[in-house]
Design an enzyme around this catalytic site. Structure first.
Site, PDB file in Angstrom:
ATOM      1  N   GLU A 303      -0.511  -3.935 115.495  1.00 37.27           N
ATOM      2  CA  GLU A 303       0.575  -3.611 114.579  1.00 37.27           C
ATOM      3  C   GLU A 303       0.446  -2.188 114.728  1.00 37.27           C
ATOM      4  OE1 GLU A 303       2.839  -4.976 111.857  1.00 37.27           O
ATOM      5  OE2 GLU A 303       3.215  -2.764 112.252  1.00 37.27           O
ATOM      6  N   ASP A 307       3.540   0.603 116.063  1.00 35.26           N
ATOM      7  CA  ASP A 307       4.060   1.558 115.142  1.00 35.26           C
ATOM      8  C   ASP A 307       4.025   2.841 115.759  1.00 35.26           C
ATOM      9  OD1 ASP A 307       4.294  -0.366 112.941  1.00 35.26           O
ATOM     10  OD2 ASP A 307       2.513   0.296 112.056  1.00 35.26           O
ATOM     11  N   SER A 529       8.390  -5.160 111.790  1.00 32.77           N
ATOM     12  CA  SER A 529       7.318  -4.038 112.247  1.00 32.77           C
ATOM     13  C   SER A 529       7.718  -3.177 113.338  1.00 32.77           C
ATOM     14  CB  SER A 529       6.241  -4.772 112.580  1.00 32.77           C
ATOM     15  OG  SER A 529       5.210  -5.182 111.552  1.00 32.77           O
ATOM     16  N   ILE A 572      26.645  -5.122 111.159  1.00 31.97           N
ATOM     17  CA  ILE A 572      26.447  -6.289 112.064  1.00 31.97           C
ATOM     18  C   ILE A 572      26.989  -7.157 111.216  1.00 31.97           C
ATOM     19  CG2 ILE A 572      24.387  -7.757 112.952  1.00 31.97           C
ATOM     20  CD1 ILE A 572      24.639  -4.883 113.854  1.00 31.97           C
TER      21      ILE A 572
END
Ligand code: NAG
Ligand code: NAG
Ligand code: NAG
Ligand code: NAG
Length: 616
Positions: A303, A307, A529, A572
């Site tokens: 993670e 990031d 994420s 979208i």
């Protein structure tokens, strides 16, 4: 009393328990709040009474309504005060509890021999360190160990009490009945040859996009082309900044980031070693590569690496700050081991609010079903986020990776296990900006990958997180678009979600198969994420253009997005939020705002124009 800031700097915490006598109070006790653990949590034996916990007492803030008014005024582009963000002192003046509140709470603690270990500088939170057995007497409750299906353990209770005269002075006390873990929103890391082209994928007709975008391994150059940041020369001046938060022992690894930038953004390679790291409550930081144990035993930093790589790949040379908050150690499956007792978001945001300044955009890729925490606690953490926003910072949170709820997990904690869609927190807080995920390029659609088995390993469904809050009513800025969306469903899913709640996400960006490095090796990784730090990097670039013109940063984004900024996003219109059951289709993506992709994905030059900056 020491201030919270100095408390954090001091190494030694003495337990401040005395409690020689039974509980004393000037009025009888009654239950302040009951909140049941979601069914993923099993109640085990009584918690170890000697184990010391850090209790955070949230005093009723003096004038939060006033703070909220400031927040909406300085964040509304049509208001005269737009951009006139508040100082820390001005924020503290609004939230500082009334004298009566502080006095009554301190008197109660003093009568029971409990000495505060610290307070926030606004004095709206008091921190005490007490063994669980003393907390049980102070709050007339019993703590038990609880184990989550994934092995995570905490010591918690379902209800706690206060002397009646204090009910109106104290909003929340944690950890008591909050079953929060701050789970990372990353769909599984996969090695590149497991990545499969989505069935709906079509080769883009735009030759510039077709040339640099590969749907099974998307890169910074693809994002820069798709979202049109390419060619923008960020000034990266001293006021330009972007940050991200780490929990659960996650640490951004510099050598991996260096490999990533060498390959995908060579001019940015120095940022791998120059981003700043802060440790809060013992959160881990390191400069070297992952150790063998970190890679194999603990399996961390997927993670954190995602990031920092998503942000640095798009936003260079803007300064990057990494925050690591401790208190959620990796699971230790041992009943006698003192369990995790911290509440990490609160620890982080209260630490941040003590700082003179902080980045103008902060990305968080962690979340949890909203029903894991009691409303009182969600509301106070959300109120702390408002205090960050009013100081001129955009807080972006991922919308989750399980569509309308995890497969087989969509049960209310109402005691009857009622089937319902599950919203997430903190993205459900109306003072933050929620980010969903898309895939494919022409057209982009909401991100989705069915559950499957890969080489004998089960990979869960991935679907961009979607929903409505049960705790937070719809904020005014959503009054136009959200009821229109709800109406368009013509009653479908009635009873499964709160029509009157805050809908999320607000916006979205790519979130499938990001190229990234981990433990020295290249792979791809998916999730909100991924879309959240990417979007944070793009918002940081918009701020950079504003700051270069001498204008303030965007701050809390939503009032601007819903009134004006939405025109700078590509709508979208394809896809669904899946989840809850193995083949369940939940909320559909539609024209205009929808609770899967929000207003859509960024068009950088349009955003700069709409925000009042120049784009060259
Ligand atoms: C797309 O990326 C994958 C994974 O890196 C690679 O195997 C494939 O050859 C790439 N496709 C193109 C057209 O470059
Ligand atoms: C690595 O993990 C193993 C198994 O948990 C442990 O026995 C060992 O001490 C750890 N080594 C280091 C260097 O932390
Ligand atoms: C991480 O890299 C080290 C060194 O190359 C290697 O020994 C280890 O097995 C790797 N870990 C994983 C989980 O691939
Ligand atoms: C994955 O494999 C398990 C065990 O063989 C099976 O029960 C399950 O249905 C499979 N799941 C999918 C999505 O293929």
């Amino acid at each position: 009393m020491r201030s919270f800031a100095s408390l954090l700097l001091s190494a030694a915490f003495a337990a401040s328990a005395v409690l020689a006598n039974p509980i004393r109070a000037r009025s009888p006790y009654s239950v302040k709040e009951t909140h049941f653990a979601p069914r993923e949590w099993k109640k085990l034996d009584r918690a170890d009474g000697e184990s010391v916990i850090q209790l955070q007492i949230g005093l009723k803030q003096g004038n939060f309504d006033e703070l909220e008014r400031h927040l909406y005024e300085v964040s509304d582009p049509s208001h005269a005060r737009y951009g006139k963000h508040l100082t820390a002192e001005e924020v503290n003046d609004c939230v500082k509890p009334k004298e009566e509140t502080t006095n009554q709470v301190l008197e109660w603690l003093r009568e029971n021999g409990v000495e505060p270990a610290g307070t926030t500088s606004a004095q709206d939170w008091i921190i005490v360190h007490l063994p669980i057995k003393d907390v049980e007497r102070l709050l007339d409750t019993e703590y038990h160990n609880y184990r989550h299906d994934d092995g995570h353990m905490v010591a918690r209770t379902t209800h706690w009490s206060l002397p009646r005269h204090l009910h109106r002075h104290i909003d929340t006390i944690q950890p008591t009945n909050s079953f929060f873990r701050a789970a990372a929103q990353k769909a599984d890391w996969v090695v590149t040859d497991e990545a499969e082209e989505p069935a709906s994928y079509q080769t883009p007709s735009d030759p510039a996009v077709a040339k640099v975008c590969n749907v099974t391994s998307v890169t910074p150059e693809c994002f820069a082309t798709l979202y049109k940041t390419k060619g923008y020369k960020a000034k990266g001046g001293p006021k330009s900044s972007v940050g991200f938060t780490n929990y659960l022992g996650e640490i951004p690894i510099r050598p991996d980031t260096k490999l990533f930038l060498q390959k995908y953004r060579p001019e940015a390679v120095s940022s791998a070693y120059s981003f700043k790291q802060y440790s809060i409550d013992g959160g881990p930081v390191q400069d070297g590569p992952l150790t063998y144990n970190q890679s194999t035993v603990e399996g961390i930093s997927n993670e954190a690496n995602l990031d920092v790589q998503a942000i640095s790949g798009i936003s260079w040379p803007i300064k990057i700050t990494s925050y690591s908050t401790g208190g959620s150690p990796p699971f230790i499956p041992d009943l006698s081991t003192p369990t995790n007792t911290n509440e990490p978001y609160l620890a982080w945001v209260n630490w941040l609010l003590e700082q003179k300044s902080f980045p103008k955009v902060i990305s968080t890729s962690y979340g949890e079903p909203e029903q894991s925490i009691p409303p009182s606690y969600a509301k106070r953490v959300c109120a702390q986020f408002a205090q960050v926003g009013v100081r001129g910072t955009s807080l972006l949170f991922s919308s989750g990776d399980r569509g309308v709820g995890g497969t087989g997990k969509c049960f209310s904690n109402d005691g009857k296990n009622t089937f319902k869609f599950l919203g997430d927190f903190p993205v459900s807080c109306p003072y933050v900006t929620g980010v969903g995920a898309t895939m494919n390029f022409e057209p982009e659609e909401s991100a989705y990958r069915a559950a499957r088995n890969v080489s004998g390993v089960f990979r869960d469904l991935y679907s961009s997180g979607s929903g409505f809050s049960d705790y937070f009513p719809r904020p005014k800025y959503q009054n136009k678009v959200v009821p229109a969306y709800v109406k368009s469903l013509k009653g479908q899913y009635d009873g499964l979600y709160n029509k009157a709640g805050r809908g999320y996400p607000d916006i979205s960006a790519q979130g499938l198969y990001f190229a990234y490095f981990w433990n020295g090796t290249e792979g791809v990784i998916s999730g909100t994420s991924a879309s959240t730090p990417l979007t944070s990097g793009i918002i940081a670039l918009v701020n950079d253009a504003l700051i270069a013109k001498g204008k303030p940063a965007l701050g809390f984004l939503n009032p601007w997005i819903y009134s004006k900024g939405y025109k700078g996003f590509t709508d979208i219109t394809k896809g669904f939020a899946y989840g809850c059951t193995a083949d369940n289709k939940g909320f559909p993506v539609q024209e205009g705002w929808d609770p899967v992709t929000g207003f859509g994905t960024p068009i950088f030059p349009e955003l700069v124009k709409l925000a009042g900056g120049h784009h060259h």
